[in-house]
Design an enzyme around this catalytic site. Structure first.
Site, PDB file in Angstrom:
ATOM      1  N   GLY A  46       0.832  -1.200   0.000  1.00 13.06           N
ATOM      2  CA  GLY A  46       0.000   0.000   0.000  1.00 13.06           C
ATOM      3  C   GLY A  46       0.862   1.242   0.000  1.00 13.06           C
ATOM      4  O   GLY A  46       2.061   1.184   0.324  1.00 13.06           O
ATOM      5  N   GLN A  51       3.152   9.945   1.416  1.00 11.08           N
ATOM      6  CA  GLN A  51       4.435   9.242   1.274  1.00 11.08           C
ATOM      7  C   GLN A  51       5.187   9.656   0.019  1.00 11.08           C
ATOM      8  O   GLN A  51       6.383   9.408  -0.104  1.00 11.08           O
ATOM      9  CB  GLN A  51       4.213   7.723   1.257  1.00 11.08           C
ATOM     10  N   CYS A  88       6.609  -0.374   6.693  1.00 15.36           N
ATOM     11  CA  CYS A  88       6.154   0.791   5.922  1.00 15.36           C
ATOM     12  C   CYS A  88       7.283   1.228   4.994  1.00 15.36           C
ATOM     13  O   CYS A  88       8.442   1.256   5.407  1.00 15.36           O
ATOM     14  CB  CYS A  88       5.800   1.918   6.888  1.00 15.36           C
ATOM     15  N   LEU A  89       6.926   1.573   3.763  1.00 12.64           N
ATOM     16  CA  LEU A  89       7.949   2.023   2.811  1.00 12.64           C
ATOM     17  C   LEU A  89       8.628   3.311   3.299  1.00 12.64           C
ATOM     18  O   LEU A  89       9.745   3.606   2.884  1.00 12.64           O
ATOM     19  CB  LEU A  89       7.323   2.253   1.425  1.00 12.64           C
ATOM     20  N   HIS A 130      -3.547   1.038   8.190  1.00 10.88           N
ATOM     21  CA  HIS A 130      -2.212   1.633   8.088  1.00 10.88           C
ATOM     22  C   HIS A 130      -2.204   2.829   7.135  1.00 10.88           C
ATOM     23  O   HIS A 130      -1.678   3.897   7.457  1.00 10.88           O
ATOM     24  CB  HIS A 130      -1.231   0.549   7.627  1.00 10.88           C
ATOM     25  N   GLU A 131      -2.808   2.639   5.950  1.00 10.39           N
ATOM     26  CA  GLU A 131      -2.782   3.710   4.936  1.00 10.39           C
ATOM     27  C   GLU A 131      -3.651   4.894   5.364  1.00 10.39           C
ATOM     28  O   GLU A 131      -3.293   6.054   5.134  1.00 10.39           O
ATOM     29  CB  GLU A 131      -3.229   3.192   3.569  1.00 10.39           C
ATOM     30  N   HIS A 134      -1.867   7.105   7.638  1.00 12.05           N
ATOM     31  CA  HIS A 134      -0.955   8.019   6.928  1.00 12.05           C
ATOM     32  C   HIS A 134      -1.664   9.334   6.584  1.00 12.05           C
ATOM     33  O   HIS A 134      -1.068  10.399   6.636  1.00 12.05           O
ATOM     34  CB  HIS A 134      -0.475   7.390   5.608  1.00 12.05           C
TER      35      HIS A 134
HETATM   36 NI    NI Z   1       3.166   3.091   5.392  1.00 10.90          NI
END
Ligand code: NI
Length: 158
Positions: A46, A51, A88-89, A130-131, A134
């Site tokens: 995701g 991000q 997480c990226l 999670h997203e 963000h």
């Molecule tokens: Ni993330």
């Protein structure tokens, strides 16, 4: 389409609340396409717009069942509980244990600004939570139960 630079923890933009999208312009569509490409390129499950440095309420997810695009997503129902690994990226090379609902129902808009509902369990429920975090300027690092650990290759990153 283009790969965009992923902002990493320490970057202020990841702590800010995102604005609602009122209209999907050509620019918005390019952003969504770029987000999908950036997510796949980095083997993410995701990705949220902040991000890639854009404070808009847009999320893309693919838990292996095809791409999902969510605009202005809101969690409207949760149930159950799952405790597991999360990455997480924007927090490269790390993972932590996070407890999330096991089932979530989300209301969002698609690329035509049509409202829809999506229900997810397991990894999809985790990715949705999670997203959407963000979009409110929250990282999973604020929810970890036993600190951050170093990632082994091949783990899912959200
Ligand atoms: Ni993330």
């Amino acid at each position: 389409m283009a790969i965009r630079e992923i902002r990493v923890i320490g970057d202020d933009i990841l702590t800010k609340a995102c604005k609602e999208v009122t209209k999907v312009t050509q620019r918005t569509q390019i952003l969504i396409d770029d987000m999908l490409e950036t997510m796949y390129e980095n083997f993410g499950v995701g990705l949220a717009a902040p991000q890639v440095g854009i404070l808009k309420q847009i999320v893309v997810i693919d838990v292996g069942e095809g791409p999902i695009v969510l605009i202005n997503p809101q969690i409207v129902e949760t149930s159950g509980e799952q405790t597991g690994e999360e990455g997480c990226l924007s927090v490269p090379g790390k993972w932590g244990i996070v407890t999330r609902p096991d089932h979530v129902k989300v209301r969002a808009f698609d690329e035509d600004m049509k409202e829809f509902e999506l229900e997810g369990e397991g990894l999809l429920a985790r990715a949705l939570c999670h997203e959407i975090d963000h979009l409110h300027g929250e990282l999973y690092t604020g929810r970890v139960e036993d600190g951050l650990h170093d990632t082994l290759a091949g783990e899912d990153e959200l």
